[in-house]
Design a protein around this motif. Structure first.
Motif, PDB file in Angstrom:
ATOM      1  N   ILE A 108       0.838  -1.206   0.000  1.00  0.00           N
ATOM      2  CA  ILE A 108       0.000   0.000   0.000  1.00  0.00           C
ATOM      3  C   ILE A 108       0.869   1.249   0.000  1.00  0.00           C
ATOM      4  CG2 ILE A 108      -1.703   1.316   1.322  1.00  0.00           C
ATOM      5  CD1 ILE A 108      -2.851  -1.333   2.311  1.00  0.00           C
ATOM      6  N   THR A 109       1.885   1.262   0.896  1.00  0.00           N
ATOM      7  CA  THR A 109       2.799   2.409   0.949  1.00  0.00           C
ATOM      8  C   THR A 109       3.573   2.534  -0.355  1.00  0.00           C
ATOM      9  OG1 THR A 109       3.046   2.110   3.337  1.00  0.00           O
ATOM     10  CG2 THR A 109       4.697   3.454   2.229  1.00  0.00           C
ATOM     11  N   GLU A 110       3.984   1.390  -0.910  1.00  0.00           N
ATOM     12  CA  GLU A 110       4.741   1.394  -2.163  1.00  0.00           C
ATOM     13  C   GLU A 110       3.937   2.049  -3.275  1.00  0.00           C
ATOM     14  OE1 GLU A 110       7.114  -1.736  -5.081  1.00  0.00           O
ATOM     15  OE2 GLU A 110       5.596  -2.478  -3.682  1.00  0.00           O
ATOM     16  N   GLN A 111       2.667   1.657  -3.406  1.00  0.00           N
ATOM     17  CA  GLN A 111       1.842   2.217  -4.471  1.00  0.00           C
ATOM     18  C   GLN A 111       1.606   3.707  -4.254  1.00  0.00           C
ATOM     19  OE1 GLN A 111       0.840   0.476  -7.315  1.00  0.00           O
ATOM     20  NE2 GLN A 111       0.477   2.594  -7.931  1.00  0.00           N
ATOM     21  N   ALA A 112       1.448   4.099  -2.973  1.00  0.00           N
ATOM     22  CA  ALA A 112       1.241   5.518  -2.675  1.00  0.00           C
ATOM     23  C   ALA A 112       2.478   6.329  -3.037  1.00  0.00           C
ATOM     24  CB  ALA A 112       0.896   5.696  -1.194  1.00  0.00           C
ATOM     25  N   VAL A 113       3.674   5.791  -2.728  1.00  0.00           N
ATOM     26  CA  VAL A 113       4.921   6.492  -3.068  1.00  0.00           C
ATOM     27  C   VAL A 113       5.088   6.577  -4.578  1.00  0.00           C
ATOM     28  CG1 VAL A 113       7.439   6.336  -2.977  1.00  0.00           C
ATOM     29  CG2 VAL A 113       6.095   5.930  -0.907  1.00  0.00           C
ATOM     30  N   ILE A 114       4.778   5.482  -5.278  1.00  0.00           N
ATOM     31  CA  ILE A 114       4.884   5.487  -6.738  1.00  0.00           C
ATOM     32  C   ILE A 114       3.956   6.535  -7.342  1.00  0.00           C
ATOM     33  CG2 ILE A 114       4.377   4.147  -8.816  1.00  0.00           C
ATOM     34  CD1 ILE A 114       5.401   1.670  -7.341  1.00  0.00           C
ATOM     35  N   ASN A 115       2.721   6.596  -6.850  1.00  0.00           N
ATOM     36  CA  ASN A 115       1.751   7.567  -7.380  1.00  0.00           C
ATOM     37  C   ASN A 115       2.242   8.997  -7.144  1.00  0.00           C
ATOM     38  OD1 ASN A 115       0.075   5.487  -8.188  1.00  0.00           O
ATOM     39  ND2 ASN A 115      -1.193   5.555  -6.341  1.00  0.00           N
ATOM     40  N   THR A 116       2.814   9.231  -5.956  1.00  0.00           N
ATOM     41  CA  THR A 116       3.329  10.573  -5.645  1.00  0.00           C
ATOM     42  C   THR A 116       4.492  10.923  -6.562  1.00  0.00           C
ATOM     43  OG1 THR A 116       2.687  10.338  -3.325  1.00  0.00           O
ATOM     44  CG2 THR A 116       4.287  12.049  -3.839  1.00  0.00           C
ATOM     45  N   ILE A 117       5.419   9.975  -6.743  1.00  0.00           N
ATOM     46  CA  ILE A 117       6.569  10.221  -7.604  1.00  0.00           C
ATOM     47  C   ILE A 117       6.125  10.524  -9.031  1.00  0.00           C
ATOM     48  CG2 ILE A 117       8.567   9.120  -8.689  1.00  0.00           C
ATOM     49  CD1 ILE A 117       9.072   7.672  -6.042  1.00  0.00           C
ATOM     50  N   MET A 118       5.237   9.691  -9.563  1.00  0.00           N
ATOM     51  CA  MET A 118       4.802   9.873 -10.944  1.00  0.00           C
ATOM     52  C   MET A 118       4.022  11.176 -11.116  1.00  0.00           C
ATOM     53  SD  MET A 118       6.099   7.470 -12.587  1.00  0.00           S
ATOM     54  CE  MET A 118       6.884   5.893 -12.280  1.00  0.00           C
ATOM     55  N   GLY A 119       3.236  11.520 -10.111  1.00  0.00           N
ATOM     56  CA  GLY A 119       2.448  12.745 -10.217  1.00  0.00           C
ATOM     57  C   GLY A 119       3.301  13.996 -10.153  1.00  0.00           C
ATOM     58  N   GLN A 120       4.271  14.007  -9.266  1.00  0.00           N
ATOM     59  CA  GLN A 120       5.069  15.208  -9.058  1.00  0.00           C
ATOM     60  C   GLN A 120       6.208  15.349 -10.067  1.00  0.00           C
ATOM     61  OE1 GLN A 120       4.192  17.631  -7.054  1.00  0.00           O
ATOM     62  NE2 GLN A 120       2.403  16.401  -6.470  1.00  0.00           N
ATOM     63  N   LEU A 121       6.590  14.249 -10.693  1.00  0.00           N
ATOM     64  CA  LEU A 121       7.694  14.292 -11.657  1.00  0.00           C
ATOM     65  C   LEU A 121       7.206  14.055 -13.081  1.00  0.00           C
ATOM     66  CD1 LEU A 121      10.397  12.260  -9.654  1.00  0.00           C
ATOM     67  CD2 LEU A 121      10.071  14.746  -9.737  1.00  0.00           C
ATOM     68  N   ALA A 122       5.954  14.429 -13.325  1.00  0.00           N
ATOM     69  CA  ALA A 122       5.348  14.164 -14.635  1.00  0.00           C
ATOM     70  C   ALA A 122       6.085  14.876 -15.757  1.00  0.00           C
ATOM     71  CB  ALA A 122       3.873  14.591 -14.613  1.00  0.00           C
ATOM     72  N   ASP A 123       6.705  16.036 -15.456  1.00  0.00           N
ATOM     73  CA  ASP A 123       7.384  16.800 -16.504  1.00  0.00           C
ATOM     74  C   ASP A 123       8.870  16.471 -16.607  1.00  0.00           C
ATOM     75  OD1 ASP A 123       7.873  17.848 -13.987  1.00  0.00           O
ATOM     76  OD2 ASP A 123       8.204  19.878 -14.747  1.00  0.00           O
ATOM     77  N   LYS A 124       9.329  15.490 -15.814  1.00  0.00           N
ATOM     78  CA  LYS A 124      10.743  15.125 -15.818  1.00  0.00           C
ATOM     79  C   LYS A 124      10.985  13.852 -16.630  1.00  0.00           C
ATOM     80  CE  LYS A 124      11.490  18.232 -12.523  1.00  0.00           C
ATOM     81  NZ  LYS A 124      12.191  19.509 -12.791  1.00  0.00           N
ATOM     82  N   SER A 125      12.240  13.669 -17.040  1.00  0.00           N
ATOM     83  CA  SER A 125      12.643  12.373 -17.576  1.00  0.00           C
ATOM     84  C   SER A 125      12.902  11.448 -16.386  1.00  0.00           C
ATOM     85  CB  SER A 125      13.925  12.503 -18.414  1.00  0.00           C
ATOM     86  OG  SER A 125      13.724  13.371 -19.493  1.00  0.00           O
ATOM     87  N   LEU A 126      12.281  10.256 -16.418  1.00  0.00           N
ATOM     88  CA  LEU A 126      12.429   9.317 -15.305  1.00  0.00           C
ATOM     89  C   LEU A 126      13.137   8.059 -15.780  1.00  0.00           C
ATOM     90  CD1 LEU A 126       9.080   9.303 -13.268  1.00  0.00           C
ATOM     91  CD2 LEU A 126      11.189  10.539 -12.815  1.00  0.00           C
ATOM     92  N   ILE A 127      14.130   7.636 -14.993  1.00  0.00           N
ATOM     93  CA  ILE A 127      14.799   6.348 -15.230  1.00  0.00           C
ATOM     94  C   ILE A 127      14.607   5.545 -13.954  1.00  0.00           C
ATOM     95  CG2 ILE A 127      16.951   5.181 -15.816  1.00  0.00           C
ATOM     96  CD1 ILE A 127      17.913   7.897 -16.968  1.00  0.00           C
ATOM     97  N   TRP A 128      13.768   4.549 -14.033  1.00  0.00           N
ATOM     98  CA  TRP A 128      13.350   3.805 -12.847  1.00  0.00           C
ATOM     99  C   TRP A 128      13.975   2.406 -12.872  1.00  0.00           C
ATOM    100  CZ3 TRP A 128       7.711   1.738 -11.927  1.00  0.00           C
ATOM    101  CH2 TRP A 128       7.633   1.203 -10.637  1.00  0.00           C
ATOM    102  N   ILE A 129      14.919   2.172 -11.972  1.00  0.00           N
ATOM    103  CA  ILE A 129      15.580   0.873 -11.875  1.00  0.00           C
ATOM    104  C   ILE A 129      14.855   0.050 -10.821  1.00  0.00           C
ATOM    105  CG2 ILE A 129      17.714  -0.294 -11.200  1.00  0.00           C
ATOM    106  CD1 ILE A 129      19.230   2.106 -12.313  1.00  0.00           C
ATOM    107  N   THR A 130      14.407  -1.128 -11.204  1.00  0.00           N
ATOM    108  CA  THR A 130      13.640  -1.954 -10.276  1.00  0.00           C
ATOM    109  C   THR A 130      13.805  -3.431 -10.632  1.00  0.00           C
ATOM    110  OG1 THR A 130      11.436  -2.315  -9.326  1.00  0.00           O
ATOM    111  CG2 THR A 130      11.544  -1.815 -11.670  1.00  0.00           C
TER     112      THR A 130
END
Length: 582
Positions: free
Chosen positions: A514-536
């Motif tokens: 639950i926390t993971e999904q909330a953090v992901i949603n926050t990251i994606m929402g706030q960094l929508a205008d950035k280039s993202l490189i997500w290592i997982t």
């Protein structure tokens, strides 16, 4: 003979310590002069005191024969602690200046390779480097080089002073004190120095073994080898004890030889004084007492030489290890100015760790455009973290290139955070206030900007309820906050930095779903205008990405949008179902 000693061989090609001898040459000369004068004043105090005491016991021919020694006794009595205090101030100031720069240089040398330092050195070695070596260099000067140079100065004064009065006595003191100053210390280095090196090796091995094995003590217990580990530790302790006993036995023999040489010197002065001033019995007594008592302060200066000399073998080990560290790279002198759009280009990137034969990355070619959301997937050991370090410029590809707007990422140096920000698996928060931790992203940020960043990551209300709000202490490593809150604070730092590219290195590891999904949603929402490189290494939130690539054994095995991979790759479908527990 002296030049062949290990410490002098280590200093011959030294690039860590010798430069400071030239840089602070004047301070070093002043410190040595003050050290010599300390013992000269001490010898003068004992000389005049001895003469005064013996002269006062007889009927003086002139009151000046008593008054002058009284004045000189007072003068030398004041001069000795004064010179001593000044010598300590100058010598310690000199050494502390040097060691502060050594520590900075040590940090710079390690920091440029910090990402992979653990892969090259064991934990015990790292701790040894940071805690011991610079202190050893400090002790090399305070306990070895300074006393040695001071003793040489006193040696010259004694031999020349007595040589002027009696050339034969000067030559005899040249021999006796030469044995004390040179022969005994060299003997200590050759015999006990080797044992001291061996003792330090045993101590280092015990430290490293204890560090590594205590961390893995559960493996020893589970494998049923607990007694074997204890036996190994006890055997090493016994070896250490034997070496210690041998060293103590030698030191007792050495100290006996020193005392006999001191006694020889004192007896020589008594005989010489009696022969030189024997024509006047009362005068002979006065001068004999003066010369003999003057020797005792000098003995204090020389007594520490053998022990200090044998310790140089330990310092030699530190010198060698420091000189084996990589040279500090010169910082980027010219500021790099890039303009949007920002594009990362990887062209046939290959990488092999120094000293290894296995190629970690094998011909990776990739383009990451402005605003693109790219996920890099792969199991542990597939090369994801290595690729992340190459993207940040922490490592240089063995072959191929990685460029940001046409400039190699390895050329950015400290300017890289202006263009690529990072959120790691465990974002580190320092034991200071929330405001100070956030301002790591932007030192000039106002309180209003801090609150705005906190609101964007969903932490404003929680922090407003704290008694000290932004001035609340975070505690070491951010333990005051939960894992999800630490990730949000790290995201707030990135927002304040406003870098155009953000690298997310396993940012949600260890969080509950639950926390993971909330953090992901926050990251994606706030960094929508950035280039993202997500290592997982798993696929939670993967559908939010524009493109997904798979790394396996250093090669790209799959790439495409999440929908394309779902439609065309059975393996991707299986991995996603397994990740969702279906």
């Amino acid at each position: 003979m002296i030049k062949n000693l290990p410490i002098f061989k280590a200093l011959e090609h030294d690039r860590w310590v010798r430069p400071f001898l030239r840089q602070y040459k004047k301070s070093l000369i002043v410190a040595i002069f003050l050290g010599i004068m300390t013992y000269v004043a001490g010898a003068g105090l004992m000389f005049t005191s001895g003469y005064l005491i013996s002269k006062a016991a007889t009927k003086p021919e002139n009151i000046l024969l008593i008054y002058v020694p009284i004045v000189l006794t007072r003068a030398f009595g004041i001069a000795r602690p004064t010179f001593r205090y000044l010598e300590r101030l100058v010598s310690h100031n000199w050494v502390l200046k040097m060691t502060s720069k050594l520590r900075k240089r040590l940090y710079d040398s390690l920091e440029q390779d910090a990402v992979f330092f653990n892969s090259k050195y064991q934990l015990g070695d790292i701790l040894g480097l940071l805690s011991d070596d610079v202190s050893h260099i400090q002790n090399l000067y305070l306990r070895s080089i300074f006393p040695m140079l001071v003793s040489w100065g006193l040696y010259a004064i004694i031999v020349i002073g007595l040589g002027v009065i009696s050339p034969l006595m000067g030559l005899w003191m040249l021999l006796v004190f030469g044995l004390i100053i040179f022969a005994i210390p060299i003997w200590s280095v050759l015999v006990n120095g080797a044992r001291q090196v061996y003792r330090k090796q045993l101590q280092d091995e015990l430290y490293v073994d204890l560090t590594d094995n205590v961390m893995g003590v559960s493996d020893w217990v589970l494998s049923g080898r607990g007694n074997e580990y204890l036996d190994l530790h006890v055997n090493n302790q016994e070896k250490l004890l034997k070496v210690h006993l041998k060293m103590a036995k030698f030191e007792r023999l050495r100290d006996l030889c020193l005392q006999l040489l001191y006694l020889l010197g004192i007896i020589s002065l008594i005989v010489w004084g009696a022969a030189t001033f024997g024509g006047h019995p009362s005068a002979a007594t006065n001068w004999i007492a003066a010369f003999v008592l003057a020797v005792f302060p000098v003995v204090d200066a020389l007594a520490q030489l053998p022990g200090a000399a044998q310790e140089t073998n330990v310092y030699q080990d530190s010198l060698v290890r420091l000189n084996n560290l990589p040279e500090t790279k010169k910082s980027q002198s010219q500021k790099i100015e890039l303009a949007a759009p920002y594009k990362l280009e990887l062209d046939q990137v290959r990488y092999t760790y120094p000293g290894q034969s296995k190629e970690i990355l094998q011909g990776i070619s990739l383009e990451i455009d402005q605003g693109e959301k790219l996920a890099i997937l792969g199991k542990s050991g597939s090369g994801k973290s290595t690729l992340a370090s190459l993207l940040r410029g922490d490592r240089i590809p063995t072959a191929g290139s990685i460029k940001l707007n046409g400039i190699s990422t390895s050329e950015f140096g400290d300017q890289m955070p202006d263009y690529i920000a990072v959120i790691n698996q465990t974002p580190y928060l320092f034991n200071t206030t929330i405001a100070n931790n956030l301002r790591l992203g932007n030192e000039e940020a106002s309180d209003e900007q801090l609150w705005d960043a906190l609101e964007r990551v969903g932490l404003k209300q929680m922090i407003e309820k704290l008694p000290n709000k932004l001035e609340t202490m975070v505690q070491e490593a951010g333990l005051r906050f939960s894992g999800g809150e630490r990730h949000r604070l790290a995201l707030a730092r990135v927002l304040l930095k406003n870098s155009p590219i953000v690298l997310l290195d396993e940012p949600t590891v260890g969080l509950d779903p639950i926390t993971e999904q909330a953090v992901i949603n926050t990251i994606m929402g706030q960094l929508a205008d950035k280039s993202l490189i997500w290592i997982t290494h798993h696929l939670q939130g993967i559908d939010l990405m524009d493109r997904v690539i798979f790394l396996e054994d250093g090669e790209l095995t799959m790439q495409g949008s999440p929908k394309e991979l779902w439609d065309s790759q059975e393996r991707f479908r299986q991995l996603k179902k397994a990740d969702q527990g279906l």
